[in-house]
Design a protein around this motif. Structure first.
Motif, PDB file in Angstrom:
ATOM      1  N   VAL A  62      28.183  12.315  22.210  1.00  0.00           N
ATOM      2  CA  VAL A  62      27.670  12.914  23.451  1.00  0.00           C
ATOM      3  C   VAL A  62      26.142  12.881  23.491  1.00  0.00           C
ATOM      4  CG1 VAL A  62      27.471  15.080  24.746  1.00  0.00           C
ATOM      5  CG2 VAL A  62      29.691  14.368  23.823  1.00  0.00           C
ATOM      6  N   THR A  63      25.488  13.211  22.363  1.00  0.00           N
ATOM      7  CA  THR A  63      24.018  13.274  22.358  1.00  0.00           C
ATOM      8  C   THR A  63      23.385  11.940  22.011  1.00  0.00           C
ATOM      9  OG1 THR A  63      23.868  13.928  20.025  1.00  0.00           O
ATOM     10  CG2 THR A  63      24.146  15.698  21.645  1.00  0.00           C
ATOM     11  N   GLY A  64      24.138  11.054  21.369  1.00  0.00           N
ATOM     12  CA  GLY A  64      23.573   9.778  20.943  1.00  0.00           C
ATOM     13  C   GLY A  64      22.625   9.928  19.770  1.00  0.00           C
ATOM     14  N   LYS A  65      22.697  11.063  19.062  1.00  0.00           N
ATOM     15  CA  LYS A  65      21.782  11.323  17.953  1.00  0.00           C
ATOM     16  C   LYS A  65      22.572  11.766  16.731  1.00  0.00           C
ATOM     17  CE  LYS A  65      18.676  13.497  21.322  1.00  0.00           C
ATOM     18  NZ  LYS A  65      17.960  14.752  21.635  1.00  0.00           N
ATOM     19  N   LYS A  66      22.059  11.402  15.581  1.00  0.00           N
ATOM     20  CA  LYS A  66      22.599  11.964  14.345  1.00  0.00           C
ATOM     21  C   LYS A  66      22.057  13.378  14.159  1.00  0.00           C
ATOM     22  CE  LYS A  66      23.201   7.492  12.175  1.00  0.00           C
ATOM     23  NZ  LYS A  66      22.758   6.565  11.130  1.00  0.00           N
ATOM     24  N   THR A  67      22.750  14.156  13.361  1.00  0.00           N
ATOM     25  CA  THR A  67      22.356  15.543  13.138  1.00  0.00           C
ATOM     26  C   THR A  67      21.980  15.750  11.683  1.00  0.00           C
ATOM     27  OG1 THR A  67      23.801  16.373  14.900  1.00  0.00           O
ATOM     28  CG2 THR A  67      23.097  17.947  13.229  1.00  0.00           C
ATOM     29  N   LEU A  68      20.738  16.208  11.453  1.00  0.00           N
ATOM     30  CA  LEU A  68      20.279  16.579  10.118  1.00  0.00           C
ATOM     31  C   LEU A  68      20.454  18.090   9.970  1.00  0.00           C
ATOM     32  CD1 LEU A  68      18.876  16.031   7.407  1.00  0.00           C
ATOM     33  CD2 LEU A  68      16.672  16.255   8.593  1.00  0.00           C
ATOM     34  N   ILE A  85      17.075  12.309  16.519  1.00  0.00           N
ATOM     35  CA  ILE A  85      17.725  13.160  15.520  1.00  0.00           C
ATOM     36  C   ILE A  85      17.819  14.599  16.022  1.00  0.00           C
ATOM     37  CG2 ILE A  85      17.594  14.055  13.159  1.00  0.00           C
ATOM     38  CD1 ILE A  85      15.966  11.589  12.396  1.00  0.00           C
ATOM     39  N   ASN A  86      19.007  15.193  15.907  1.00  0.00           N
ATOM     40  CA  ASN A  86      19.160  16.635  16.061  1.00  0.00           C
ATOM     41  C   ASN A  86      18.887  17.279  14.700  1.00  0.00           C
ATOM     42  OD1 ASN A  86      20.219  16.442  18.779  1.00  0.00           O
ATOM     43  ND2 ASN A  86      22.168  15.804  17.872  1.00  0.00           N
ATOM     44  N   VAL A  87      18.309  18.463  14.679  1.00  0.00           N
ATOM     45  CA  VAL A  87      18.026  19.119  13.402  1.00  0.00           C
ATOM     46  C   VAL A  87      18.442  20.583  13.467  1.00  0.00           C
ATOM     47  CG1 VAL A  87      15.626  19.701  14.012  1.00  0.00           C
ATOM     48  CG2 VAL A  87      16.283  19.466  11.597  1.00  0.00           C
ATOM     49  N   ILE A  88      19.029  21.052  12.367  1.00  0.00           N
ATOM     50  CA  ILE A  88      19.457  22.443  12.226  1.00  0.00           C
ATOM     51  C   ILE A  88      18.897  22.967  10.915  1.00  0.00           C
ATOM     52  CG2 ILE A  88      21.428  24.006  11.947  1.00  0.00           C
ATOM     53  CD1 ILE A  88      23.110  21.909  13.464  1.00  0.00           C
TER      54      ILE A  88
END
Length: 467
Positions: A193-199, A73-76
């Motif tokens: 590109v990252t293969g991750k979902k973004t929270l 997971i990407n997180v912002i």
């Protein structure tokens, strides 16, 4: 010594030291939703009262994701309140995403493409908004050369007749739609590109300016609705609904919000349960023991820890109100916090600090004995089953309300008082001990001590404003 409570290191996530309210279980739910949901965009809402720890929770979410879920997971984290000095949230939101991209991928071609598409979309949206274009330039999101190419639009936006502006907007509508679609495609590429979902966590929505916060949720719906993105909107919902009314009038605010939010959460409720202490007399709730852990991070005096935690729990204080109590203790009574002193003096400090945060006028009324004892006990919610802490607080209140003549008979070591009150026995023993210990009572006049315990302690915070 810092006066304000020191914030934990939330970068460590839900450690036992950080998660004193047991909220990791909600994080696990949110993480599972993000991980297991389809790639379609989803919007979650976190609704709870002010001061209950929403910001602390989401910062721990960020720390936990970075530390343990960085491969998935990407997180912002986006603070709407800190960003609302801007006229529109779009640039700030794009900047937050771009900062995340810079740290998560070394694919320069992708980064450049995302930046180009984002600029094109934003420029299309803001073509007739001179302040926004100047913001682009000052934020270095567009170059001077690019600005030269659009400066005529700025001039026209200021000077051209309204009908020309409307005509151009109609003619350029299809281009604007194309730019938005290109932007959404670029957002979806992050997942590819990252293969991750973004929270994407958006905090403090209820504190930001109404037009700014509403602009955020509307852009989440119309511009950031992209595959691989999950938004968590953090707010006090009832307050945010008042924000909606300010802008749109007396509409059904609940229906309006539910157009944007798919699922709502609240912070976990701490369910009371009986915990019997070693003395077999005191039944307390789980919340009491949590407050004890929190207050114990800043105070070593067990009498203050016990009595203040008891009062906080009985009166349903929030974490923010507890922080104010800690700040007052550290600011005004620092020399009482490091070790156990006299029990009733410590209880008196706790009661004063609690009253000051609860209601200043209530504290003044107490000092001037304006409430009958039974009424005052009801006001501070310590009626009910008996236990040691409650008994000590009640004894202290009774002592404070006694007639001065009776107090003189009770506590003067040279007088063999015939007055006896079982409730006050422990107070009497403690104050007699105080008076017979020159190392402790040095500097105090006996009459002043026995008559003015609360008044003397109150002098330390008499001029403190905490609103």
């Amino acid at each position: 010594m810092s006066i304000l409570p020191v914030q934990p290191n939330f970068d460590d996530g839900f450690t036992p030291e950080n998660d004193i309210f047991g909220r990791k279980k909600l994080y696990e739910q949110i993480k599972n939703i993000v991980s297991m949901s389809s790639v379609e965009s989803i919007v979650l809402g976190l609704d709870d009262d002010w001061g209950n720890g929403k910001t602390s929770f989401v910062k721990m979410v960020v720390g936990e994701v970075v530390k343990h879920e960085g491969d998935n997971i990407n997180v912002i984290y986006f603070d709407a309140f800190k960003s609302d000095y801007q006229s529109d949230p779009l640039l700030a939101m794009i900047s937050s995403i771009y900062s995340m991209i810079e740290t998560k991928t070394s694919n320069n071609i992708f980064k450049e493409k995302f930046l180009a598409v984002s600029k094109a979309m934003a420029l299309s949206m803001f073509k007739h908004t001179p302040k926004a274009l100047v913001g682009f330039l000052s934020a270095k999101l567009i170059s001077s050369d690019m600005y030269d190419g659009i400066k005529d639009s700025i001039t026209e936006a200021v000077s051209e007749p309204l009908e020309n502006y409307i005509q151009e907007k109609i003619q350029g509508a299809s281009k604007e739609i194309t730019e938005v679609e290109n932007f959404k495609t670029a957002l979806e590429s992050i997942y590819q590109v990252t293969g991750k979902k973004t929270l994407f966590i958006i905090d403090e929505l209820d504190r930001a300016k109404p037009d700014f916060s509403l602009g955020i949720i509307e852009k989440v719906k119309h511009l950031f609705d992209a595959k691989g993105f999950c938004f968590l909107l953090v707010m006090n919902r009832s307050q945010f609904e008042e924000t909606i009314k300010v802008t749109y009038g007396n509409i059904n605010t609940s229906v309006y919000l539910n157009k944007f939010v798919h699922m709502w959460f609240k912070l976990p409720i701490l369910k009371p349960k009986a915990i019997i202490e070693s003395n077999k007399e005191a039944n307390f709730s789980e919340v009491y023991y949590i407050f004890k852990r929190y207050v114990g991070c800043y105070v070593e005096n067990q009498y203050i820890i016990n009595s203040l935690s008891y009062l906080l729990t009985k009166n349903d204080f929030s974490l923010r109100e507890a922080e104010r109590c800690i700040s007052l203790l550290r600011m005004c009574y620092g020399n009482y916090l490091s070790e156990d002193g006299l029990m009733f003096e410590s209880y008196a400090i706790s009661l004063l600090v609690f009253l000051r945060v609860k209601d200043y006028s209530l504290m003044i009324d107490f000092l001037h004995k304006r409430h009958a004892q039974d009424r005052f006990r009801e006001i501070i919610n310590i009626s009910g089953e008996n236990d040691n802490i409650r008994a000590n607080i009640l004894a202290l209140i009774s002592y404070h309300n006694l007639d001065g003549t009776i107090i003189a008979q009770m506590f003067n070591p040279s007088v063999n008082s015939q007055y006896y009150n079982r409730e006050l026995e422990r107070v009497q023993l403690e104050l007699r001990e105080f008076l017979t210990r020159p190392d402790v009572s040095k500097g105090y006049v006996f009459e002043h001590w026995k008559m003015n315990l609360f008044e003397r302690l109150f002098e330390r915070m008499e001029y403190i404003e905490i609103e």
